[in-house]
Design a protein around this motif. Structure first.
Motif, PDB file in Angstrom:
ATOM      1  N   LYS A 250       0.842  -1.253  -0.004  1.00 10.76           N
ATOM      2  CA  LYS A 250       0.050   0.069  -0.042  1.00 10.76           C
ATOM      3  C   LYS A 250       0.801   1.240   0.070  1.00 10.76           C
ATOM      4  CE  LYS A 250      -3.980  -1.980   2.463  1.00 10.76           C
ATOM      5  NZ  LYS A 250      -5.031  -1.979   3.589  1.00 10.76           N
ATOM      6  N   HIS A 251       1.845   1.025   0.724  1.00  8.96           N
ATOM      7  CA  HIS A 251       2.883   2.389   0.975  1.00  8.96           C
ATOM      8  C   HIS A 251       3.467   2.415  -0.531  1.00  8.96           C
ATOM      9  CE1 HIS A 251       5.520   5.328   2.652  1.00  8.96           C
ATOM     10  NE2 HIS A 251       6.667   4.627   2.022  1.00  8.96           N
ATOM     11  N   ARG A 252       3.811   1.355  -1.181  1.00  6.92           N
ATOM     12  CA  ARG A 252       4.471   1.687  -2.497  1.00  6.92           C
ATOM     13  C   ARG A 252       3.489   2.363  -3.564  1.00  6.92           C
ATOM     14  NH1 ARG A 252       5.274  -3.483  -3.629  1.00  6.92           N
ATOM     15  NH2 ARG A 252       6.951  -3.425  -2.083  1.00  6.92           N
ATOM     16  N   ARG A 253       2.412   1.827  -3.452  1.00  2.40           N
ATOM     17  CA  ARG A 253       1.209   2.293  -4.219  1.00  2.40           C
ATOM     18  C   ARG A 253       0.947   3.890  -4.136  1.00  2.40           C
ATOM     19  NH1 ARG A 253      -3.315   0.986  -7.342  1.00  2.40           N
ATOM     20  NH2 ARG A 253      -5.171   2.487  -6.952  1.00  2.40           N
ATOM     21  N   GLU A 296      -7.642  11.129  -1.459  1.00  2.00           N
ATOM     22  CA  GLU A 296      -7.054  10.600  -0.320  1.00  2.00           C
ATOM     23  C   GLU A 296      -7.130   9.231  -0.276  1.00  2.00           C
ATOM     24  OE1 GLU A 296      -9.947  11.498   2.793  1.00  2.00           O
ATOM     25  OE2 GLU A 296      -9.276  13.578   3.059  1.00  2.00           O
ATOM     26  N   SER A 297      -6.772   8.349   0.356  1.00  2.00           N
ATOM     27  CA  SER A 297      -6.554   6.878   0.518  1.00  2.00           C
ATOM     28  C   SER A 297      -5.871   6.405  -0.791  1.00  2.00           C
ATOM     29  CB  SER A 297      -8.208   6.354   0.503  1.00  2.00           C
ATOM     30  OG  SER A 297      -8.520   6.729   1.712  1.00  2.00           O
ATOM     31  N   LEU A 298      -4.791   7.212  -1.000  1.00  2.00           N
ATOM     32  CA  LEU A 298      -4.118   6.698  -2.471  1.00  2.00           C
ATOM     33  C   LEU A 298      -3.523   5.089  -2.441  1.00  2.00           C
ATOM     34  CD1 LEU A 298      -1.849   9.908  -3.032  1.00  2.00           C
ATOM     35  CD2 LEU A 298      -3.954   9.240  -3.990  1.00  2.00           C
ATOM     36  N   GLU A 299      -3.467   4.676  -0.883  1.00  2.00           N
ATOM     37  CA  GLU A 299      -2.844   3.459  -0.910  1.00  2.00           C
ATOM     38  C   GLU A 299      -3.904   2.444  -1.210  1.00  2.00           C
ATOM     39  OE1 GLU A 299      -4.571   4.289   3.026  1.00  2.00           O
ATOM     40  OE2 GLU A 299      -3.716   5.368   1.243  1.00  2.00           O
ATOM     41  N   LEU A 300      -5.096   2.671  -1.181  1.00  2.00           N
ATOM     42  CA  LEU A 300      -6.044   1.536  -1.391  1.00  2.00           C
ATOM     43  C   LEU A 300      -6.553   1.369  -3.060  1.00  2.00           C
ATOM     44  CD1 LEU A 300      -8.261   2.655   1.428  1.00  2.00           C
ATOM     45  CD2 LEU A 300      -6.494   1.015   1.420  1.00  2.00           C
ATOM     46  N   GLU A 301      -6.477   0.119  -3.319  1.00  2.00           N
ATOM     47  CA  GLU A 301      -6.860  -0.045  -4.833  1.00  2.00           C
ATOM     48  C   GLU A 301      -8.559   0.225  -4.808  1.00  2.00           C
ATOM     49  OE1 GLU A 301      -5.529  -3.479  -6.652  1.00  2.00           O
ATOM     50  OE2 GLU A 301      -3.710  -3.677  -5.365  1.00  2.00           O
ATOM     51  N   GLY A 302      -8.851   1.052  -5.937  1.00  3.21           N
ATOM     52  CA  GLY A 302     -10.276   1.027  -6.380  1.00  3.21           C
ATOM     53  C   GLY A 302     -10.950   2.155  -5.360  1.00  3.21           C
ATOM     54  N   GLU A 303     -10.190   2.643  -4.372  1.00  2.00           N
ATOM     55  CA  GLU A 303     -11.031   3.475  -3.230  1.00  2.00           C
ATOM     56  C   GLU A 303     -10.456   4.815  -3.007  1.00  2.00           C
ATOM     57  OE1 GLU A 303     -11.578   1.533   0.298  1.00  2.00           O
ATOM     58  OE2 GLU A 303     -11.821  -0.512  -0.727  1.00  2.00           O
TER      59      GLU A 303
END
Length: 368
Positions: A250-253, A296-303
């Motif tokens: 998630k951090h890398r994303r 916001e929530s850049l680390e979450l896929e699709g969210e």
């Protein structure tokens, strides 16, 4: 410093201050008493210190006796528990003392903790069951360096704190926390028969901050047998590693998305989360009007959450207050941040969202 800082002799203040700011595995270091040769303490004369060090789920108090007339001389030390200290160990402990080094007191406290650890191993080995448990851990590959064991005579029980093998590589930083120690250990309290009375997870503040909501999940997955079981240790360590790998991904994303936005809009990015890379804010100008895009929530896929603000397009609330016209939506990024076409996809997606928002904001304002 628990109000004791006013009593510290000036020659030792910097040493003490740095020692208390340092981090020890298992808990914080505390200064619980400052005294002098007299029974009472005059301001700025204290040169006898009592430090409280964490060890295997309990605390150990050490008295350090400095000479104010010769501050460069290493202090005498005494464990409040009155353990037997080999004179040879004393000589080895203080030989490295160098008052010209600001961290010499920190090093001494670590040495004192090691002395206590050696003493407690000798105590543990006098009881057949605890000696058996200790040796079984070592035989199973747990290094002695990663084991803190102690006998608590008043409670007639044994504590084993076993450090887990984890790494902070690729994990978020936490500058605002002021803590960087990365530590996790399993603490077992045992009866003299070797059966587990209680067990708990001991982690450093930094690791707790990084784990966040995962921490409760880890507590739920920690199941202990009646005795210390190396297989349970390995299973829990593997679970922790899997959780940390999720956080790394998630951090890398998030980092890759922020990096892409900085490349696409170098003059528009006004803020991004430098620790977690979980959010970023961009400011745009169009026809002399200002518009803000906050993701916001850049680390979450699709969210990924996109909040858009038209600063110069005010609307009235039910309380007759003027606020910027705002819209919020969830953006789905179809490409992975690591893929070659991600920057192009991100640019098209965000540009389209912003243009449509600007048109709606203008229409909304003109119609009110």
């Amino acid at each position: 410093m628990n109000g004791e800082e006013n009593n510290i002799h000036p020659a030792f203040f910097a040493f003490v201050e740095k020692a208390l700011a340092s981090e020890f595995e298992g808990g914080p270091v505390e200064l619980i008493k400052v005294a002098s040769r007299a029974d009472f303490v005059h301001p700025h004369t204290g040169h006898y210190f009592t430090f409280r060090l964490p060890f295997s789920g309990k605390c150990v108090d050490w008295e350090l006796l400095f000479d104010p007339e010769n501050p460069a001389r290493p202090p005498d030390f005494l464990c409040v528990e009155d353990i037997n200290c080999d004179p040879e160990i004393y000589c080895q402990t203080v030989q490295f003392w160098d008052s010209g080094q600001s961290d010499c007191l920190i090093e001494l406290l670590h040495q004192l903790k090691q002395i206590y650890k050696i003493y407690q191993v000798s105590q543990i080995m006098t009881f057949s069951k605890s000696a058996e448990i200790y040796q079984s851990l070592v035989n199973a590959g747990v290094t002695e360096e990663n084991i803190e064991a102690c006998y608590l005579p008043e409670e007639r029980k044994l504590n084993f704190l076993i450090k887990l093998n984890t790494s902070n590589e690729g994990l978020p930083k936490a500058k605002e926390l002021g803590s960087s120690l990365f530590y996790a250990g399993l603490l077992y309290s045992l009866g003299m028969d070797g059966k587990i009375l209680t067990h708990s997870l001991i982690i450093s503040p930094y690791l707790g901050h990084i784990l966040g909501s995962y921490l409760e999940q880890l507590h739920l997955t920690f199941s202990a047998s009646q005795t210390v079981d190396v297989n349970v240790l390995h299973e829990f360590n593997a679970t922790l590693d899997r959780v940390l790998n999720k956080i790394r991904q998630k951090h890398r994303r998030g980092r890759e998305i922020v990096s892409a936005l900085l490349g696409l809009y170098p003059s528009n990015v006004v803020f991004y989360d430098e620790d977690l890379y979980s959010q970023v804010t961009l400011l745009f100008k169009w026809d002399n009007a200002r518009y803000v895009a906050h993701l916001e929530s850049l680390e979450l896929e699709g969210e990924t959450k996109l909040c858009l603000f038209a600063i110069d397009c005010p609307v009235k609330t039910s309380k007759d207050e003027n606020v910027p016209y705002t819209e919020t939506e969830t953006v789905t990024l179809m490409h992975k941040p690591s893929s070659p076409g991600f920057s192009k996809h991100l640019y098209k997606t965000l540009s389209s969202k912003i243009r449509l928002f600007i048109n709606r904001a203008k229409k909304h304002v003109s119609s009110t």
